[in-house]
Write a protein that holds these residues in place. Structure first.
Motif, PDB file in Angstrom:
ATOM      1  N   LYS A 152      89.269 -26.456 -16.875  1.00 10.52           N
ATOM      2  CA  LYS A 152      89.268 -24.991 -16.854  1.00 10.52           C
ATOM      3  C   LYS A 152      88.626 -24.458 -15.577  1.00 10.52           C
ATOM      4  CE  LYS A 152      90.862 -24.759 -21.115  1.00 10.52           C
ATOM      5  NZ  LYS A 152      92.255 -24.382 -21.384  1.00 10.52           N
ATOM      6  N   VAL A 153      88.181 -25.368 -14.719  1.00  6.61           N
ATOM      7  CA  VAL A 153      87.485 -24.976 -13.483  1.00  6.61           C
ATOM      8  C   VAL A 153      88.364 -25.217 -12.265  1.00  6.61           C
ATOM      9  CG1 VAL A 153      85.438 -25.387 -12.054  1.00  6.61           C
ATOM     10  CG2 VAL A 153      85.265 -25.531 -14.552  1.00  6.61           C
ATOM     11  N   LEU A 154      89.015 -26.379 -12.225  1.00  9.14           N
ATOM     12  CA  LEU A 154      89.871 -26.755 -11.105  1.00  9.14           C
ATOM     13  C   LEU A 154      91.328 -26.779 -11.565  1.00  9.14           C
ATOM     14  CD1 LEU A 154      87.802 -29.781  -9.722  1.00  9.14           C
ATOM     15  CD2 LEU A 154      87.787 -27.429  -8.851  1.00  9.14           C
ATOM     16  N   SER A 155      92.223 -26.627 -10.605  1.00 10.83           N
ATOM     17  CA  SER A 155      93.647 -26.767 -10.915  1.00 10.83           C
ATOM     18  C   SER A 155      93.992 -28.245 -11.040  1.00 10.83           C
ATOM     19  CB  SER A 155      94.498 -26.135  -9.813  1.00 10.83           C
ATOM     20  OG  SER A 155      94.374 -26.887  -8.604  1.00 10.83           O
ATOM     21  N   GLU A 156      95.159 -28.538 -11.596  1.00 13.11           N
ATOM     22  CA  GLU A 156      95.587 -29.929 -11.727  1.00 13.11           C
ATOM     23  C   GLU A 156      95.668 -30.596 -10.364  1.00 13.11           C
ATOM     24  OE1 GLU A 156      99.335 -32.533 -13.555  1.00 13.11           O
ATOM     25  OE2 GLU A 156      99.151 -30.392 -13.977  1.00 13.11           O
ATOM     26  N   THR A 157      96.179 -29.874  -9.375  1.00 11.80           N
ATOM     27  CA  THR A 157      96.272 -30.427  -8.013  1.00 11.80           C
ATOM     28  C   THR A 157      94.894 -30.735  -7.469  1.00 11.80           C
ATOM     29  OG1 THR A 157      98.336 -29.228  -7.555  1.00 11.80           O
ATOM     30  CG2 THR A 157      97.054 -29.956  -5.654  1.00 11.80           C
ATOM     31  N   GLU A 158      93.942 -29.829  -7.646  1.00 13.13           N
ATOM     32  CA  GLU A 158      92.588 -30.060  -7.134  1.00 13.13           C
ATOM     33  C   GLU A 158      91.939 -31.273  -7.805  1.00 13.13           C
ATOM     34  OE1 GLU A 158      91.115 -25.560  -5.925  1.00 13.13           O
ATOM     35  OE2 GLU A 158      91.139 -26.145  -8.037  1.00 13.13           O
ATOM     36  N   MET A 159      92.152 -31.446  -9.111  1.00 15.60           N
ATOM     37  CA  MET A 159      91.578 -32.607  -9.800  1.00 15.60           C
ATOM     38  C   MET A 159      92.198 -33.898  -9.281  1.00 15.60           C
ATOM     39  SD  MET A 159      90.933 -31.359 -13.740  1.00 15.60           S
ATOM     40  CE  MET A 159      92.597 -30.792 -14.071  1.00 15.60           C
ATOM     41  N   TRP A 160      93.496 -33.877  -8.974  1.00 16.61           N
ATOM     42  CA  TRP A 160      94.122 -35.070  -8.401  1.00 16.61           C
ATOM     43  C   TRP A 160      93.624 -35.317  -6.982  1.00 16.61           C
ATOM     44  CZ3 TRP A 160      95.942 -38.979 -10.681  1.00 16.61           C
ATOM     45  CH2 TRP A 160      96.638 -38.887 -11.894  1.00 16.61           C
ATOM     46  N   GLN A 161      93.394 -34.261  -6.223  1.00 10.15           N
ATOM     47  CA  GLN A 161      92.921 -34.436  -4.839  1.00 10.15           C
ATOM     48  C   GLN A 161      91.569 -35.137  -4.800  1.00 10.15           C
ATOM     49  OE1 GLN A 161      93.251 -30.301  -3.719  1.00 10.15           O
ATOM     50  NE2 GLN A 161      95.150 -30.625  -2.586  1.00 10.15           N
TER      51      GLN A 161
END
Length: 207
Positions: A152-161
């Protein structure tokens, strides 16, 4: 007839003992919890089999649910974005390159220092874990470990990055990303001198 009565009495005593024993277990546990004896402080010794009890279901669930495919390419742009996210969200507990976190080392369980080599190995942090496992931990968090959920804090892309960055921590990284990761955290900027005076509270006179 007397023999049968004696046998019946022994069976009743045995049954009563079993019932009392079963009832005593939760009572004893409640007393133990109520009087503050459980190890709740970081410095307290771990409970018997605590690591087995917590780690086994955690890794079983991760193995069942971790994503098998990575939707983000492992390139310079990904690593640089991951480095920015890592500094903002992760470095306080997990440290930066060449500068482990003192806070993370005093947690229970201690937060792994994600830029340190494992003793006697070439593994750095969680670089031996598949990116999907790190992604699962970032997205879902880990209960009772101080690891928050970031879905709920980061986007899916950011979590993968950030997950791909950590999966490649044992490999050469782009200079820009590495330079960012080597910068120490500035969590305590210099206070202004002199400090501003506290405002007066109405109705109170200073002495």
């Amino acid at each position: 007839m007397m023999v049968k009565l004696e046998v019946l009495a022994k069976m009743l005593r045995l049954l009563l003992g079993i019932v009392v024993g079963i009832l005593l277990i939760p009572v004893c546990v409640w007393c133990w919890l109520s009087y503050g004896h459980p190890p709740v402080a970081v410095a307290d010794a771990a409970l018997p089999f605590e690591r087995v009890i917590t780690h086994t279901p955690l890794h079983t669930r991760i193995d069942l649910e971790l994503p098998k495919t990575v939707p983000v390419e492992a390139n310079e742009a990904t690593f640089l974005a991951g480095a920015h996210i890592y500094r903002q969200q992760c470095a306080f507990c997990h440290g930066v390159y060449g500068n482990p976190s003192t806070v993370g080392q005093h947690m229970f369980p201690d937060a792994p220092q994600l830029w340190e080599k494992h003793s006697g190995e070439d593994v750095v942090g969680v670089s031996d874990d598949p990116p999907g496992e790190t992604y699962w931990k970032v997205a879902n968090g880990i209960r009772l470990a101080g690891m928050p959920s970031y879905n709920k804090v980061l986007s899916e892309t950011e979590m993968w990055q950030v997950s791909l960055l950590l999966a490649n921590a044992d490999k050469p990284l782009p200079p820009a990303a590495l330079a960012l990761l080597k910068q120490p955290l500035n969590l305590d900027p210099a206070l202004p001198t002199p400090l501003p005076a506290m405002p007066a509270v109405p109705g109170k006179s200073s002495k």
